[in-house]
Motif scaffolding. Structure first.
Motif, PDB file in Angstrom:
ATOM      1  N   ALA A  16       0.834  -1.205   0.000  1.00 30.16           N
ATOM      2  CA  ALA A  16       0.000   0.000   0.000  1.00 30.16           C
ATOM      3  C   ALA A  16       0.868   1.254   0.000  1.00 30.16           C
ATOM      4  O   ALA A  16       0.551   2.249  -0.674  1.00 30.16           O
ATOM      5  N   THR A  17       1.971   1.222   0.729  1.00 27.16           N
ATOM      6  CA  THR A  17       2.878   2.370   0.763  1.00 27.16           C
ATOM      7  C   THR A  17       3.476   2.624  -0.619  1.00 27.16           C
ATOM      8  O   THR A  17       3.562   3.769  -1.073  1.00 27.16           O
ATOM      9  N   PHE A  18       3.874   1.559  -1.317  1.00 27.86           N
ATOM     10  CA  PHE A  18       4.364   1.704  -2.690  1.00 27.86           C
ATOM     11  C   PHE A  18       3.299   2.362  -3.555  1.00 27.86           C
ATOM     12  O   PHE A  18       3.562   3.334  -4.262  1.00 27.86           O
ATOM     13  N   TRP A  19       2.069   1.834  -3.516  1.00 26.96           N
ATOM     14  CA  TRP A  19       1.004   2.363  -4.364  1.00 26.96           C
ATOM     15  C   TRP A  19       0.594   3.774  -3.946  1.00 26.96           C
ATOM     16  O   TRP A  19       0.174   4.575  -4.775  1.00 26.96           O
ATOM     17  N   THR A  27       0.511   6.714  -6.727  1.00 26.79           N
ATOM     18  CA  THR A  27      -0.697   7.485  -7.032  1.00 26.79           C
ATOM     19  C   THR A  27      -0.733   8.876  -6.411  1.00 26.79           C
ATOM     20  O   THR A  27      -1.457   9.743  -6.886  1.00 26.79           O
ATOM     21  N   GLY A  28      -0.001   9.056  -5.320  1.00 27.89           N
ATOM     22  CA  GLY A  28      -0.121  10.299  -4.563  1.00 27.89           C
ATOM     23  C   GLY A  28      -1.302  10.289  -3.616  1.00 27.89           C
ATOM     24  O   GLY A  28      -1.600  11.290  -2.965  1.00 27.89           O
ATOM     25  N   TRP A  29      -1.990   9.161  -3.495  1.00 29.34           N
ATOM     26  CA  TRP A  29      -3.134   9.015  -2.601  1.00 29.34           C
ATOM     27  C   TRP A  29      -2.622   8.508  -1.244  1.00 29.34           C
ATOM     28  O   TRP A  29      -1.690   7.718  -1.184  1.00 29.34           O
ATOM     29  N   PRO A  30      -3.264   8.894  -0.149  1.00 32.96           N
ATOM     30  CA  PRO A  30      -2.765   8.496   1.172  1.00 32.96           C
ATOM     31  C   PRO A  30      -3.176   7.081   1.571  1.00 32.96           C
ATOM     32  O   PRO A  30      -4.242   6.591   1.199  1.00 32.96           O
ATOM     33  N   GLU A  50      -5.343  -5.822   6.375  1.00 33.55           N
ATOM     34  CA  GLU A  50      -6.059  -5.074   5.337  1.00 33.55           C
ATOM     35  C   GLU A  50      -5.581  -3.629   5.410  1.00 33.55           C
ATOM     36  O   GLU A  50      -5.603  -3.021   6.474  1.00 33.55           O
ATOM     37  N   VAL A  51      -5.154  -3.087   4.277  1.00 33.16           N
ATOM     38  CA  VAL A  51      -4.658  -1.710   4.245  1.00 33.16           C
ATOM     39  C   VAL A  51      -5.241  -1.031   3.012  1.00 33.16           C
ATOM     40  O   VAL A  51      -5.180  -1.567   1.908  1.00 33.16           O
ATOM     41  N   LEU A  52      -5.802   0.176   3.231  1.00 36.65           N
ATOM     42  CA  LEU A  52      -6.485   0.906   2.169  1.00 36.65           C
ATOM     43  C   LEU A  52      -5.682   2.120   1.729  1.00 36.65           C
ATOM     44  O   LEU A  52      -5.227   2.910   2.553  1.00 36.65           O
ATOM     45  N   LEU A  86       4.472  -2.900 -16.272  1.00 33.87           N
ATOM     46  CA  LEU A  86       5.398  -2.921 -15.141  1.00 33.87           C
ATOM     47  C   LEU A  86       4.937  -3.934 -14.102  1.00 33.87           C
ATOM     48  O   LEU A  86       3.793  -4.400 -14.142  1.00 33.87           O
ATOM     49  N   LEU A  87       5.827  -4.237 -13.167  1.00 32.79           N
ATOM     50  CA  LEU A  87       5.508  -5.081 -12.017  1.00 32.79           C
ATOM     51  C   LEU A  87       5.728  -4.264 -10.753  1.00 32.79           C
ATOM     52  O   LEU A  87       6.739  -3.569 -10.633  1.00 32.79           O
ATOM     53  N   ASP A  88       4.780  -4.355  -9.807  1.00 26.58           N
ATOM     54  CA  ASP A  88       4.984  -3.703  -8.511  1.00 26.58           C
ATOM     55  C   ASP A  88       5.926  -4.584  -7.683  1.00 26.58           C
ATOM     56  O   ASP A  88       6.374  -5.642  -8.157  1.00 26.58           O
ATOM     57  N   PRO A  89       6.274  -4.189  -6.459  1.00 24.96           N
ATOM     58  CA  PRO A  89       7.230  -4.990  -5.673  1.00 24.96           C
ATOM     59  C   PRO A  89       6.798  -6.430  -5.392  1.00 24.96           C
ATOM     60  O   PRO A  89       7.648  -7.263  -5.080  1.00 24.96           O
TER      61      PRO A  89
END
Length: 124
Positions: free
Chosen positions: A17-20, A24-27, A38-40, A105-108
């Protein structure tokens, strides 16, 4: 009916979630913390949030669904460079000599996502 969240299985929901959030610039939700199952990542309305859920198994196959992103304040290639610096990796490069195409691309955690050309590149 509204689309509320896009849910992504994860080995480490808070880290992903921290990567995303950086992408995105979203918190990340203020109620979520490391170790949560679960993390939003909270998106601006009416865009669905990104919800990361802990699962015990690692990703082993290609995603059945993935997200296509279009940068709004930089070019596709500038966005790809930014995301690589954040920890993404190139999976497939579909850029063409004439400027068309996209990059997968691939995320972590190796989830696929695509970066398309910006609106300015499509108009130009």
């Amino acid at each position: 009916m509204i689309l509320r969240h896009i849910t992504i299985d994860s080995g480490d929901p808070y880290a992903l979630a921290t990567f995303w959030s950086e992408v995105t610039g979203w918190p990340v939700s203020s109620v979520d913390e490391p170790g949560d199952t679960e993390v939003l990542v909270e998106s601006p309305s009416p865009v669905p949030g990104l919800l990361f859920i802990a699962v015990p198994e690692a990703k082993t196959l290609k995603n059945r669904v993935h997200i296509d992103w279009q940068p709004t304040d930089r070019t596709r290639d500038e966005e790809v460079a930014r995301l690589l610096a954040l920890g993404a990796t190139i999976h497939e490069d579909h850029r063409q000599p004439n400027g068309r195409g996209w990059v997968t691309l691939l995320d972590p955690e190796h989830n696929e996502f695509c970066i398309e050309r910006s609106p300015q590149e499509l108009d130009g």
